[in-house]
Enzyme design. Sequence first.
Site, short mmCIF file in Angstrom:
data_model
loop_
_atom_site.label_atom_id
_atom_site.label_comp_id
_atom_site.label_asym_id
_atom_site.label_seq_id
_atom_site.Cartn_x
_atom_site.Cartn_y
_atom_site.Cartn_z
N TYR A 1 0.84 -1.20 0.00
CA TYR A 1 0.00 0.00 0.00
C TYR A 1 0.88 1.25 0.00
O TYR A 1 1.81 1.37 0.80
CB TYR A 1 -0.92 0.01 1.22
CG TYR A 1 -1.83 1.21 1.29
CD1 TYR A 1 -2.95 1.30 0.47
CD2 TYR A 1 -1.57 2.26 2.17
CE1 TYR A 1 -3.80 2.39 0.53
CE2 TYR A 1 -2.41 3.36 2.23
CZ TYR A 1 -3.51 3.42 1.41
OH TYR A 1 -4.35 4.51 1.47
N GLU B 1 -22.58 25.17 4.00
CA GLU B 1 -21.80 25.95 4.98
C GLU B 1 -22.39 27.35 5.16
O GLU B 1 -22.49 27.85 6.28
CB GLU B 1 -20.34 26.04 4.55
CG GLU B 1 -19.55 24.77 4.78
CD GLU B 1 -19.28 24.47 6.24
OE1 GLU B 1 -19.48 25.34 7.12
OE2 GLU B 1 -18.86 23.33 6.52
N GLU C 1 -23.85 28.64 8.76
CA GLU C 1 -23.17 29.71 9.48
C GLU C 1 -23.95 31.02 9.52
O GLU C 1 -23.74 31.83 10.42
CB GLU C 1 -21.79 29.96 8.87
CG GLU C 1 -20.84 28.80 9.08
CD GLU C 1 -19.44 29.07 8.57
OE1 GLU C 1 -19.17 30.17 8.06
OE2 GLU C 1 -18.61 28.15 8.68
N PRO D 1 -1.24 25.88 2.09
CA PRO D 1 -0.27 24.86 2.50
C PRO D 1 -0.09 24.74 4.00
O PRO D 1 0.27 23.69 4.50
CB PRO D 1 1.02 25.30 1.82
CG PRO D 1 0.87 26.77 1.61
CD PRO D 1 -0.61 27.02 1.45
N GLU E 1 -21.25 36.04 14.88
CA GLU E 1 -22.06 37.07 14.24
C GLU E 1 -22.04 36.84 12.74
O GLU E 1 -21.11 36.21 12.21
CB GLU E 1 -21.48 38.48 14.50
CG GLU E 1 -21.43 38.91 15.94
CD GLU E 1 -20.76 40.27 16.09
OE1 GLU E 1 -21.21 41.23 15.42
OE2 GLU E 1 -19.78 40.36 16.85
#
Length: 183
Positions: free
Chosen positions: A43, A97, A101, A118, A147
């Site tokens: 693997y 999302e 939110e 990165p 908020e």
Amino acid sequence: MSSEERPFQTSLEPFRFCPRCGTSLSHRFLFGRERPICPACGYIVFYDPKVAVGVLVEQEGKVLLVRRRYAPGQGGWALPAGFVEIDEGPVAAAIRECREETGVIIRICGILDVFAVPIDPRGPAVFIVYRGVPIGGVLQPGDDALEAGFFPPDGLPSPLVFASTRRALWRWRREKGFTGRRF
């Protein structure tokens, strides 16, 4: 000790043992770089970045931002954003999302930009920023937002967290005719 025999031991890489059979991993030069490989089952471990999405939602010349409840960036302002789940595509994740939110239901209108991230405490990522427009819902902070609100190009809250948020907003402000310094 050759690289094929060297045990795989770096704190930056999450696997020390094969996720298939449990054998200690070693390194071998494969596909242009050294990679962890299992000497027992063969693997090969490929470390891939996470996929994250955000949305620059505009309404009446203002942009939707959230004040973050949790680290990283706790207390700062950012685009509604999060990670793509294993069973959804990036567009569906961006819509989810934003709704989680902000309470705002959106329609995606296109891609604003794609960023390589990165360095992040949650791991490297590819961050896709979409453009969106509201089509429903009620503006209210939810999930991991303290908020949520719409802000004009000359009245953005501070601090803006994440280089990708600042870059996306800088680009949006330029489109609106604001040519000031970067954030």
